[in-house]
Design a protein around this motif. Structure first.
Motif, PDB file in Angstrom:
ATOM      1  N   LEU A 205       0.800  -1.230   0.000  1.00 14.82           N
ATOM      2  CA  LEU A 205       0.000   0.000   0.000  1.00 14.82           C
ATOM      3  C   LEU A 205       0.833   1.280   0.000  1.00 14.82           C
ATOM      4  CD1 LEU A 205      -3.122  -0.466   2.288  1.00 14.82           C
ATOM      5  CD2 LEU A 205      -3.030  -0.125  -0.163  1.00 14.82           C
TER       6      LEU A 205
ATOM      7  N   ASP B 249       3.991   1.777   0.712  1.00 13.60           N
ATOM      8  CA  ASP B 249       5.167   1.839   1.580  1.00 13.60           C
ATOM      9  C   ASP B 249       6.077   0.650   1.322  1.00 13.60           C
ATOM     10  OD1 ASP B 249       4.189   4.040   3.009  1.00 13.60           O
ATOM     11  OD2 ASP B 249       3.005   2.722   4.307  1.00 13.60           O
TER      12      ASP B 249
ATOM     13  N   PRO C 297      -6.151   2.071  -1.546  1.00 12.19           N
ATOM     14  CA  PRO C 297      -5.124   3.078  -1.246  1.00 12.19           C
ATOM     15  C   PRO C 297      -5.740   4.479  -1.107  1.00 12.19           C
ATOM     16  CG  PRO C 297      -4.934   2.296  -3.516  1.00 12.19           C
ATOM     17  CD  PRO C 297      -6.002   1.486  -2.875  1.00 12.19           C
TER      18      PRO C 297
ATOM     19  N   PRO D  91      -6.511   4.309   3.208  1.00 13.94           N
ATOM     20  CA  PRO D  91      -5.765   3.225   3.857  1.00 13.94           C
ATOM     21  C   PRO D  91      -6.008   3.192   5.362  1.00 13.94           C
ATOM     22  CG  PRO D  91      -4.308   5.034   3.302  1.00 13.94           C
ATOM     23  CD  PRO D  91      -5.649   5.391   2.748  1.00 13.94           C
ATOM     24  N   PRO D  92      -5.792   2.031   5.983  1.00 13.23           N
ATOM     25  CA  PRO D  92      -5.968   1.922   7.436  1.00 13.23           C
ATOM     26  C   PRO D  92      -5.006   2.848   8.187  1.00 13.23           C
ATOM     27  CG  PRO D  92      -5.726  -0.242   6.427  1.00 13.23           C
ATOM     28  CD  PRO D  92      -5.398   0.761   5.382  1.00 13.23           C
ATOM     29  N   SER D  93      -5.382   3.206   9.400  1.00 15.62           N
ATOM     30  CA  SER D  93      -4.522   4.077  10.207  1.00 15.62           C
ATOM     31  C   SER D  93      -3.339   3.286  10.745  1.00 15.62           C
ATOM     32  CB  SER D  93      -5.331   4.626  11.378  1.00 15.62           C
ATOM     33  OG  SER D  93      -5.744   3.544  12.193  1.00 15.62           O
TER      34      SER D  93
ATOM     35  N   CYS E 252      -0.119   1.314  11.191  1.00 21.17           N
ATOM     36  CA  CYS E 252       0.510   0.412  10.243  1.00 21.17           C
ATOM     37  C   CYS E 252      -0.570  -0.048   9.259  1.00 21.17           C
ATOM     38  CB  CYS E 252       1.105  -0.796  10.963  1.00 21.17           C
ATOM     39  SG  CYS E 252       1.627  -2.088   9.830  1.00 21.17           S
ATOM     40  N   LYS E 253      -0.334   0.182   7.963  1.00 22.59           N
ATOM     41  CA  LYS E 253      -1.389  -0.111   6.983  1.00 22.59           C
ATOM     42  C   LYS E 253      -1.715  -1.600   6.890  1.00 22.59           C
ATOM     43  CE  LYS E 253      -0.304   3.891   4.154  1.00 22.59           C
ATOM     44  NZ  LYS E 253       0.495   4.330   3.004  1.00 22.59           N
TER      45      LYS E 253
ATOM     46  N   SER F 210      -2.598   0.076  15.333  1.00 23.86           N
ATOM     47  CA  SER F 210      -3.555   0.875  14.574  1.00 23.86           C
ATOM     48  C   SER F 210      -3.332   2.363  14.782  1.00 23.86           C
ATOM     49  CB  SER F 210      -4.986   0.499  14.964  1.00 23.86           C
ATOM     50  OG  SER F 210      -5.168   0.765  16.335  1.00 23.86           O
TER      51      SER F 210
ATOM     52  N   ILE G  54       2.495   4.821  13.356  1.00 21.84           N
ATOM     53  CA  ILE G  54       2.960   4.521  12.011  1.00 21.84           C
ATOM     54  C   ILE G  54       4.413   4.032  12.091  1.00 21.84           C
ATOM     55  CG2 ILE G  54       3.456   5.485   9.732  1.00 21.84           C
ATOM     56  CD1 ILE G  54       1.217   7.521  10.293  1.00 21.84           C
TER      57      ILE G  54
END
Lengths: 336, 325
Positions: A239, A241, A290, A293-295, A297-298, A311, A314
């Motif tokens: 995603l 990264d 994308p 994206p999730p908060s 860590c994706k 969650s 990062i």
């Protein structure tokens, strides 16, 4: 046996590279409603003469990363250095002489060749664009030589793409990429559209050419077994990264990111005896959009080791002490 | 025990503008209840056509099953009436196709498409079939299944659509599922999820499964037995262990040596199979693999080798004993 790293200096360096694509809504009054963060701040280096493998699933930004390095998609943020020049800030005109030094091989050998051009013209077009040949004879010689280099018969120069098989078309794509004598080639899934028995022919060709012309590759693919075969180092994307970078040996023997482990486990080994004994990690869920994206860590919604903190925080890509191995997983870094 | 499916000397031809294409040139195999068979080969080797032929799904013209028998539960499917074969399709034998994007009808809800075969084949009422459709979606691990029944296919991702296809396939408790490249169009992690799901479900229900694929790894992980196809014929068949552990056909050997393996020594070079896959309009006389074969002898040019039994159920169609070379 130590995995040799062909350290002849850095050819390409990417710093905090971002490529965002705007999304518009509405037919008449188009309104920007957000960005797809295809590439969301990645850092890595590609050393002269090496092959860096870039793996990930569709939509993870691996192709966009390759295109952004070549300035085919201009970065939204961050920098790309080629040799010592920062190419991400150059104007199109200033870029042109540098474009001779880098090229690209595309995935689809059917869609990437113009059906109305002969194989010879397809291969020779970059020579014309960059004014490389001084005479028609020289042009013809060059095209002939390129055909020979990729294992095609020079007689084939006058044929059209539909007269070639998939493997032969991909050879034409390789010859075209080589025509400007580049030092760096982005290979974007060059074999995934080919038949199984033909894939090895193209892999071997790419390996031979690398040796002969001292080429540096960025090899983009979704199949880790192919990437592991051809690459010196491997970067895993998720995603937008990079979640892990290591030598191929470390990545295979000691994968640290839970996503890398799942990817490795998802690739079946063609041997029923080995398969029966292997642990199969099946990650649940699908790759999130994308766009949203999730908060934190994706990867956390699909991660088997996720903790509540995943969650929120990062994770950053961090180096493992004493190794050429980077990983972005807080869980691992805290424990390790 | 009598096999569930017996394919005998099946030939399927296509009459095209360029000439006669012998897509399937005489294949025979059988499959027992609960078994998983891998049908391996490259594009154009006839693996999909041979499966479509079993269900008489070959469009005629241009295609036609010109010869052969397919016994399923004692009946020859090539001879039964249209009504009877319709009773088999989707009910006793289900098929899952490669393209999850195009094999669902975009203007009908997911629920309708899963429920339809249930009303047709099982005679369920509308409410009953709708309820069962919801249960099937749960079985293939689609969250909030009941609500999703009213959704249209475009709202589903590729992986989810393929789950719907599997749910449709399972609906009538078929004896046999034919999965034609079921995961080729999907991402690696989704592929693993779906194959694991399919294998688990067939195990639970005792369903036989034919997986058609070009991926040698998938077959190694899931199949009990393997048929290797080349140019419309089976060139080698046997248990997965024997095919992978002791491959005897030069094509099988070539395939194994040409794919990189995760557990392989990376310094080792791949050995490609030279040349191109065969053009079915111009299949060479004798053994079709001869032009690409390293072991070929004179006889290979003249006579097509038939399958001969080596050991217990391991058969190979080759004039040469590759172990001697």
């Amino acid at each position: 046996m130590s995995e040799e790293i062909k350290n002849n200096g850095v050819l390409v360096e990417v710093k905090d590279l971002k490529v965002h694509f705007p999304i518009f809504r509405g037919l008449i009054r188009k309104k920007k409603v957000g960005d797809v963060k295809a590439v969301d701040g990645v850092d890595f280096q590609i050393l002269t003469g090496e092959t860096l493998g870039l793996v990930g699933e569709s939509g993870c930004g691996k192709t966009t990363t390759g295109r952004a390095i070549l300035q085919l998609d201009r970065p939204t943020g961050g920098q790309v250095f080629f040799e010592d020049t920062e190419i991400s800030s150059l104007e199109e005109g200033e870029l042109r002489p540098l474009r001779r030094r880098m090229s690209m091989i595309f995935q689809d050998p059917f869609g990437s060749l113009d059906p109305r051009m002969t194989a010879g013209d397809i291969i020779g077009e970059p020579l014309v664009i960059h004014n490389i040949c001084s005479s028609k004879a020289e042009y013809r010689d060059q095209v002939e030589e390129l055909l020979l280099i990729v294992g095609l018969d020079p007689i084939m120069a006058d044929r059209y793409p539909h007269e070639f098989s998939g493997g032969q078309r991909q050879r034409i794509g390789v010859a075209r990429a080589l025509s400007v004598r580049p030092s760096f080639i982005v290979c974007d899934e060059p074999i995934s559209a080919l038949d199984v028995s033909i894939q090895a022919q193209i892999i071997n060709l790419l390996e031979d050419l690398q040796e002969e012309f001292n080429l540096t590759y960025l090899f983009i693919a979704h199949d880790l077994s192919v990437v592991r075969h051809i690459s010196d180092r491997i970067a895993v994307m998720y995603l937008g990264d990079i979640v892990e970078i290591a030598t191929r040996r470390d990545l295979y023997r000691n994968p640290l990111h839970p996503y890398t482990r799942a990817l490795l486990s998802a690739i079946p080994i063609p041997d029923p005896v080995v398969e029966a004994e292997r642990e199969h990690i099946i990650i649940q869920g699908e790759v999130p959009s994308p766009f949203n994206p999730p908060s934190g860590c994706k990867f956390h919604p699909r991660c088997i080791n996720a903790r509540p903190s995943c969650s929120q925080e990062i994770p950053r890509l961090q180096k493992i002490e004493g190794q050429e191995h980077w990983v972005s997983c807080e869980d691992y870094l805290r424990a390790g | 025990m009598k096999p569930l499916l017996e394919v005998k000397n099946l030939h399927t031809h296509f009459l095209t503008d360029d000439g006669l294409v012998k897509a399937v040139g005489g294949i025979s195999y059988d499959l027992h209840e609960g078994e998983t068979l891998g049908l391996v080969g490259e594009s154009g080797c006839g693996k999909s056509v041979s499966a479509l032929s079993i269900l008489r799904l070959i469009p005629n013209p241009p295609g036609k099953v010109v010869e052969g028998e397919v016994f399923f539960e004692g009946r020859d499917l090539m001879k039964v009436s249209e009504d009877e074969i319709r009773e088999v399709r989707g009910n006793k034998i289900a098929m899952i196709f490669q393209e999850p994007m195009t094999s669902l009808n975009p203007v009908l809800t997911i629920g309708y498409q899963i429920a339809e075969p249930l009303t047709l084949h099982k005679g369920l009422s509308k409410e009953e079939s709708w309820k069962e459709a919801g249960e099937l979606l749960t079985k293939v691990q689609i969250p909030e299944a009941a609500a999703r029944l009213r959704a249209y296919p475009h709202l589903f991702s590729g992986g989810m659509r393929q789950r719907v296809m599997i749910a449709m396939g399972l609906g009538c408790n078929p004896k046999l599922i034919i999965a034609d490249e079921p995961t080729t169009a999907l991402d690696v992690t989704i592929q693993a999820q779906l194959l694991e799901l399919m294998k688990g479900l067939t195990r639970d229900f005792g369903t036989a499964l034919i997986i058609i694929t070009h991926n040698l790894g998938v077959v190694a992980r899931y199949a009990d037995r393997v048929n290797v196809m080349y140019a419309g014929r089976i060139v080698e068949k046997g248990s997965a262990k024997e095919i992978y552990g002791d491959p005897r056909h030069p094509y099988t050997i070539g395939l194994m040596a040409s794919v990189p393996r995760l557990d392989m020594d990376v310094k080792k070079k791949l050995i490609p199979i030279e040349g191109q896959p065969p053009d079915l309009l111009h299949i060479p006389a004798g053994c079709a693999f001869r032009p690409r074969c390293n072991y070929a002898v004179e006889k290979c040019q003249e006579v097509i080798p038939e399958l001969t039994t080596l050991a217990d159920k391991h058969e190979v169609a080759c004039w040469v004993d590759v172990r001697r070379n």
